[in-house]
Design a protein around this motif. Structure first.
Motif, short mmCIF file in Angstrom:
data_model
loop_
_atom_site.label_atom_id
_atom_site.label_comp_id
_atom_site.label_asym_id
_atom_site.label_seq_id
_atom_site.Cartn_x
_atom_site.Cartn_y
_atom_site.Cartn_z
N LEU A 262 0.80 -1.22 0.00
CA LEU A 262 0.00 0.00 0.00
C LEU A 262 0.84 1.27 0.00
N GLN A 263 2.10 1.17 0.43
CA GLN A 263 2.96 2.36 0.50
C GLN A 263 4.34 2.07 -0.11
N PRO A 264 4.41 1.68 -1.38
CA PRO A 264 5.71 1.40 -2.01
C PRO A 264 6.60 2.64 -2.01
N VAL A 265 7.90 2.44 -1.73
CA VAL A 265 8.79 3.59 -1.59
C VAL A 265 9.23 4.17 -2.92
N ASP A 266 9.12 3.39 -4.00
CA ASP A 266 9.53 3.90 -5.31
C ASP A 266 8.82 3.13 -6.41
N ASP A 267 9.12 3.52 -7.67
CA ASP A 267 8.45 2.89 -8.81
C ASP A 267 8.83 1.42 -8.95
N TYR A 268 10.06 1.06 -8.55
CA TYR A 268 10.46 -0.34 -8.66
C TYR A 268 9.58 -1.22 -7.77
N VAL A 269 9.39 -0.80 -6.53
CA VAL A 269 8.56 -1.59 -5.62
C VAL A 269 7.12 -1.60 -6.11
N SER A 270 6.64 -0.46 -6.60
CA SER A 270 5.28 -0.39 -7.12
C SER A 270 5.09 -1.35 -8.29
N ASP A 271 6.06 -1.38 -9.22
CA ASP A 271 5.98 -2.30 -10.36
C ASP A 271 6.09 -3.75 -9.90
N PHE A 272 6.96 -3.98 -8.93
CA PHE A 272 7.19 -5.34 -8.43
C PHE A 272 5.92 -5.94 -7.84
N THR A 273 5.11 -5.10 -7.21
CA THR A 273 3.92 -5.57 -6.51
C THR A 273 2.63 -5.34 -7.29
N ALA A 274 2.74 -4.83 -8.52
CA ALA A 274 1.55 -4.39 -9.26
C ALA A 274 0.57 -5.51 -9.54
N GLU A 275 1.05 -6.75 -9.69
CA GLU A 275 0.15 -7.84 -10.06
C GLU A 275 -0.29 -8.67 -8.86
N VAL A 276 -0.08 -8.15 -7.67
CA VAL A 276 -0.55 -8.83 -6.46
C VAL A 276 -1.98 -8.40 -6.17
N ALA A 277 -2.88 -9.36 -6.08
CA ALA A 277 -4.26 -9.05 -5.69
C ALA A 277 -4.31 -8.75 -4.20
#
Length: 355
Positions: A262-277
């Motif tokens: 819910l609070q990714p620190v950067d775009d890499y973490v956001s992309d890494f977790t994007a497909e997690v339901a």
């Protein structure tokens, strides 16, 4: 009440592991301030491989601490440093108040034999020994008498629900059964700290899910302190109390599964977790809030349950849920709907895949 320090089993500060001709050269001078990014760039320019870069974290007693990242991120190197299979170039590791980096020889062997359990991706069972004998083998190394070690091995077989397969050789067991024997063997010495390095990644998806269930069942009984390595974000979210996400040898975010999702620190973490339901990965306790006024009538839900378990009740009109074990907390439908909106934006359904 126990002090905060007494709740920490393993404390790591500024750990570095560098592969190269003379990596320790850069850490010889005591007292100077290390610039992690600058030193990492210099090491790489000069042909070294900084596999673990300035890693700092604590592992609490009884928690499942997951270290995750893609291949080459440094996660397996880090766990080998924590178990002293590899020596670090710089930093401190305190295990139960002892400076683990400075322990060597017989004392280190004794700690590994009696206080640490290890499970790796390759099951590592000895093919000429039965399941019972494989499990008893660490106790044999400790000099435990045969009747005692075999009795303990039988207890471990029952724990992993293989009580009727003690006489089987590894070749006579399925992959999931072999991994259960490996887990039982690592637990036979009743270790304080349990390391698992991608223990389920070689298994088929269905067996892997079953082994995750088995792992959580065991942890609910044993309450071990666990460092678990994986490259699978869904596995990490399902098992972890906290996650350290690594990239290029660095820990780039450390937090609960909910904090990372819910609070990714950067775009890499956001992309890494994007497909997690999120409906599968976020737990009831992550969204629960103090009740305002009287507690609602209606369903009581376990705090560790994924929020997908309440979706049928939500669809039928239930708007608040009481949290099991805490009379002051409730889960409100509004919080759950925000999570559902996020999944919808990413094209994810409750089943965990793209819709």
């Amino acid at each position: 009440m126990a002090s905060a320090s007494s709740q920490i089993m393993l404390s790591c500060k500024n750990l570095w592991k560098v592969f190269g001709a003379r990596p320790a050269y850069y850490f010889d001078t005591a007292g100077y301030q290390i610039d992690p990014d600058g030193l990492t760039a210099r090491l790489r320019r000069e042909g070294h491989i900084p596999a673990v870069v300035d890693a700092s974290f604590d592992v609490k007693r009884g928690e499942i601490f997951v270290i995750m990242g893609l291949s080459g991120s440094g996660k397996s190197t880090l766990v080998r440093c924590l178990s002293r299979l590899l020596d670090i170039e710089h930093g401190t590791m305190e295990f139960d108040g002892q400076d683990l980096a400075k322990i060597s020889g017989p004392d280190l062997i004794e700690i590994r034999r009696r206080k640490m359990g290890m499970v790796f991706q390759s099951f590592g069972l000895m093919p000429h020994l039965t399941a019972l004998e494989n499990i008893a083998f660490p106790l044999k190394l400790q000099g435990v008498a045969r009747p005692e070690r075999e009795a303990r091995a039988r207890e471990m077989l029952e724990l992993v629900e293989l009580g009727n397969r003690g006489d089987a050789l590894p070749s006579q067991l399925s992959g999931g059964q072999q991994q259960r024997v490996g887990i039982a063997r690592s637990l036979s010495t009743n270790p304080d700290l349990w390391f698992l390095d991608e223990p389920f990644s070689a298994l088929d998806p269905l067996i892997r899910r079953q082994m995750q269930d088995e792992f959580l069942r065991l942890q609910s009984q044993l309450k071990k302190t666990i460092v678990f390595i994986t490259h699978d974000i869904m596995e990490a979210c399902r098992l972890a109390d906290r996650i350290a996400l690594m990239r290029g040898g660095k820990i780039i975010q450390l937090g609960t599964p909910a904090e990372i999702l819910l609070q990714p620190v950067d775009d890499y973490v956001s992309d890494f977790t994007a497909e997690v339901a999120l409906t599968r990965a976020i737990r009831v306790r992550d969204l629960a809030r103090p009740a305002l006024g009287d507690l609602p009538e209606g369903p009581v839900v376990p705090p560790a349950a994924p929020i997908e378990v309440i979706l049928p009740a939500l669809a039928s009109g239930q708007r608040q849920f009481r949290v099991e074990g805490d009379d002051s907390l409730v889960l409100d439908a509004t919080s759950v709907l925000e999570v559902l909106k996020r999944d919808a934006r990413h094209g994810l359904g409750p089943e965990g895949g793209r819709g």
